[in-house]
Design an enzyme around this catalytic site. Structure first.
Site, PDB file in Angstrom:
ATOM      1  N   PRO A  87       0.812  -1.218   0.000  1.00  0.00           N
ATOM      2  CA  PRO A  87       0.000   0.000   0.000  1.00  0.00           C
ATOM      3  C   PRO A  87       0.848   1.272   0.000  1.00  0.00           C
ATOM      4  CG  PRO A  87      -0.266  -1.223   2.072  1.00  0.00           C
ATOM      5  CD  PRO A  87       0.594  -2.049   1.184  1.00  0.00           C
ATOM      6  N   GLU A 114       2.882  -7.809   8.875  1.00  0.00           N
ATOM      7  CA  GLU A 114       2.763  -6.362   9.074  1.00  0.00           C
ATOM      8  C   GLU A 114       3.552  -5.552   8.052  1.00  0.00           C
ATOM      9  OE1 GLU A 114       0.713  -4.828  11.426  1.00  0.00           O
ATOM     10  OE2 GLU A 114       0.007  -6.891  11.404  1.00  0.00           O
ATOM     11  N   ARG A 151      -4.609  -8.572 -20.189  1.00  0.00           N
ATOM     12  CA  ARG A 151      -5.626  -8.335 -21.222  1.00  0.00           C
ATOM     13  C   ARG A 151      -5.170  -7.310 -22.262  1.00  0.00           C
ATOM     14  NH1 ARG A 151      -8.635  -3.864 -20.346  1.00  0.00           N
ATOM     15  NH2 ARG A 151     -10.582  -4.526 -21.311  1.00  0.00           N
ATOM     16  N   ASP A 166     -12.089   1.069 -23.570  1.00  0.00           N
ATOM     17  CA  ASP A 166     -12.051   0.956 -22.108  1.00  0.00           C
ATOM     18  C   ASP A 166     -12.224   2.304 -21.431  1.00  0.00           C
ATOM     19  OD1 ASP A 166     -11.518  -1.670 -22.199  1.00  0.00           O
ATOM     20  OD2 ASP A 166      -9.423  -1.526 -21.581  1.00  0.00           O
TER      21      ASP A 166
END
Ligand code: ADE
Length: 230
Positions: A87, A114, A151, A166
């Protein structure tokens, strides 16, 4: 393209990519996805991959040795682009998916616990986050990245499934789509789509895409306007 995924939970990933477009892309040979359990590269007798943090604190930290040993066991690891899922990484976007889809070899590390021993970062080229929220591990994030970039590899999507339209590839959200029946519970398909008039249909779609983007994603809309000015 070859994608090697390093994870402690290969069973989370392998079955997902057996299906649908990514499954067929592997059958066709457009991509090879290898999933490796890096616990196998731990040398201690308990096969441990994590330990308590130096300096104290809650939670466990992923150890550097099993990760680096697993990385070095992969053929072609020196040339591959090595990605760490976290993150704390740079935000993942369609444009990054496009760039990554042009690589021959990706190695992706999924963390758990963690966090990573900071020294792990020295062995990776790029850190990627799929959004400002914390998942229990990097597997779901890695799967989102793999799905979105595979893709885009030429030949993976048929013309009918083309990604030209898209959302995001034009920095606009997609226009509304309809299929049969023409009327469902009193809700009808917009007349213009039944008209067979391709020019009017294209104009309507562009307008709807603009309206939808302005309402739902003013940030993308502003970007689009700026891009069209240039
Ligand atoms: N691992 C845990 N949360 C993540 C996120 N948001 N993006 C990438 N990897 C993660």
């Amino acid at each position: 393209m070859t994608i090697d995924v390093l994870t402690l939970f290969p069973d989370m990933i392998e079955p997902v990519f057996k299906h649908s477009i990514i499954g067929r892309a592997q059958e066709k040979g457009s991509v090879t996805i290898n999933v490796h359990d890096f616990r196998e590269f731990s040398v201690d007798k308990h096969k441990s991959v994590d330990d308590t943090p130096y300096g104290g604190g809650a939670g466990m930290v992923l150890r550097v040795e099993p990760v680096v040993r697993a990385l070095r066991a992969l053929e072609g690891h020196e040339q591959a682009l090595k990605i760490l899922m976290t993150p704390q990484g740079i935000p993942y976007t369609q444009s990054r998916a496009q760039t990554l889809s042009k690589n021959d070899h990706l190695i992706i590390l999924c963390g758990h616990y963690e966090g990573y021993d900071e020294r792990i970062r020295d062995y990776f080229d790029v850190e990627i986050s799929i959004g400002d929220y914390v998942l229990t591990g990097g597997e779901i994030a890695a799967m989102a990245v793999i799905d979105s970039l595979v893709r885009l590899i030429p030949g993976v999507l048929s013309n009918a499934q083309s990604h030209e339209d898209d959302s995001f590839s034009m920095s606009l959200l997609e226009y509304p789509q309809y299929t049969k029946p023409r009327i469902f519970e009193g809700k009808s398909v917009p007349e213009v789509l039944l008209s067979g008039h391709h020019e009017n249909i294209n104009i309507w779609r562009k307008e709807e895409a603009l309206k939808r983007t302005q309402k739902r994603r003013p940030d993308l809309y502003e970007k689009y306007l700026k891009k069209s000015e240039n």
